[in-house]
Design an enzyme around this catalytic site. Structure first.
Site, mmCIF file in Angstrom:
data_model
loop_
_atom_site.group_PDB
_atom_site.id
_atom_site.type_symbol
_atom_site.label_atom_id
_atom_site.label_comp_id
_atom_site.label_asym_id
_atom_site.label_seq_id
_atom_site.Cartn_x
_atom_site.Cartn_y
_atom_site.Cartn_z
ATOM 1 N N GLU A 126 -7.643 -4.259 -1.967
ATOM 2 C CA GLU A 126 -6.456 -4.911 -1.722
ATOM 3 C C GLU A 126 -6.467 -6.388 -1.720
ATOM 4 O OE1 GLU A 126 -4.032 -2.843 -1.914
ATOM 5 O OE2 GLU A 126 -4.936 -1.072 -1.445
ATOM 6 N N HIS A 129 -6.167 -7.019 -5.613
ATOM 7 C CA HIS A 129 -4.668 -6.942 -5.734
ATOM 8 C C HIS A 129 -3.971 -8.282 -5.404
ATOM 9 C CE1 HIS A 129 -4.303 -3.107 -7.267
ATOM 10 N NE2 HIS A 129 -4.288 -2.446 -6.145
ATOM 11 N N CYS A 136 -8.336 -0.672 -12.002
ATOM 12 C CA CYS A 136 -9.276 -0.362 -13.187
ATOM 13 C C CYS A 136 -9.445 0.818 -13.456
ATOM 14 C CB CYS A 136 -10.597 -1.269 -12.565
ATOM 15 S SG CYS A 136 -11.829 -1.265 -13.728
ATOM 16 N N CYS A 141 -15.917 1.056 -10.232
ATOM 17 C CA CYS A 141 -15.143 -0.114 -9.986
ATOM 18 C C CYS A 141 -14.328 -0.110 -8.544
ATOM 19 C CB CYS A 141 -14.545 -0.797 -11.097
ATOM 20 S SG CYS A 141 -13.541 -2.457 -10.594
ATOM 21 N N CYS A 163 -13.730 -6.818 -14.045
ATOM 22 C CA CYS A 163 -12.838 -7.401 -13.059
ATOM 23 C C CYS A 163 -13.578 -8.447 -12.254
ATOM 24 C CB CYS A 163 -12.918 -6.193 -12.032
ATOM 25 S SG CYS A 163 -11.765 -4.751 -12.764
#
Ligand SMILES: [Zn+2]
Ligand SMILES: [Zn+2]
Length: 172
Positions: A126, A129, A136, A141, A163
């Site tokens: 979270e 985000h 992803c 991941c 990422c």
């Protein structure tokens, strides 16, 4: 350095802040405070489903916690079950680029170490985000979308190379 505050109903291990900092490549500092959300939970509970309306709680709280004590991101670890319209449940919610993330622990429960690892993964997901990352396609991941707890157990807590590189450009 971004500052993250984790407000949690669940007792978390003392190395939890250090773990979050580590997996976010020490681009952040993390503080954890124990609390309870009884008032908020009763206010946002769907009585029929017995679950918390996660999207409504997020929309309500986000403007209220912005810049709270100078923190960049706030994470609530809520010892309950949440859902959003159209989904049976969610492990957590956050908006892309938002300042608030919610994690729901009811479906993460298990043996203590496993439970804490699952919470760590969902908090990192979270936060990802909130810093601007999308889902992803790499199932290892932490930004992989968890449909089931099996997905959560297979992934992370690390971010994949792509990422983490993106996070470095997003966090500064
Ligand atoms: Zn997600
Ligand atoms: Zn990834």
């Amino acid at each position: 350095m971004k500052r993250i505050l984790v407000l949690t109903e669940v007792e978390l291990p003392s190395d939890f802040p250090g773990q979050v900092e580590h997996y976010l490549d020490n681009l952040v500092t993390v503080e954890v405070r124990k609390t309870n959300f009884e008032g908020l939970k009763s206010q946002f509970r769907d009585v029929r489903r017995g679950q918390i309306k996660a999207d409504e709680l997020l929309d309500y709280l986000e403007p209220r916690v912005r810049n709270y004590e100078g923190f960049d991101k706030i994470v609530l670890v809520i010892d309950d079950d949440g859902y959003v319209q159209g989904l049976n449940f969610v492990f957590g919610v956050a908006k892309i680029g938002g300042s608030l993330a919610l994690v729901f622990t009811k479906r993460l429960r298990g043996e203590q170490t496993l439970y804490h690892t699952r919470i760590l993964k969902e908090v990192l997901h979270e936060l990802g985000h909130s810093f601007g990352l999308d889902h992803c396609p790499n199932p290892r991941c932490v930004m992989y979308f968890s449909n089931t707890i099996t997905d959560t157990d297979r992934k992370g807590p690390g971010f994949c190379e792509r990422c983490i590189a993106k996070l470095h450009t997003l966090i500064r």
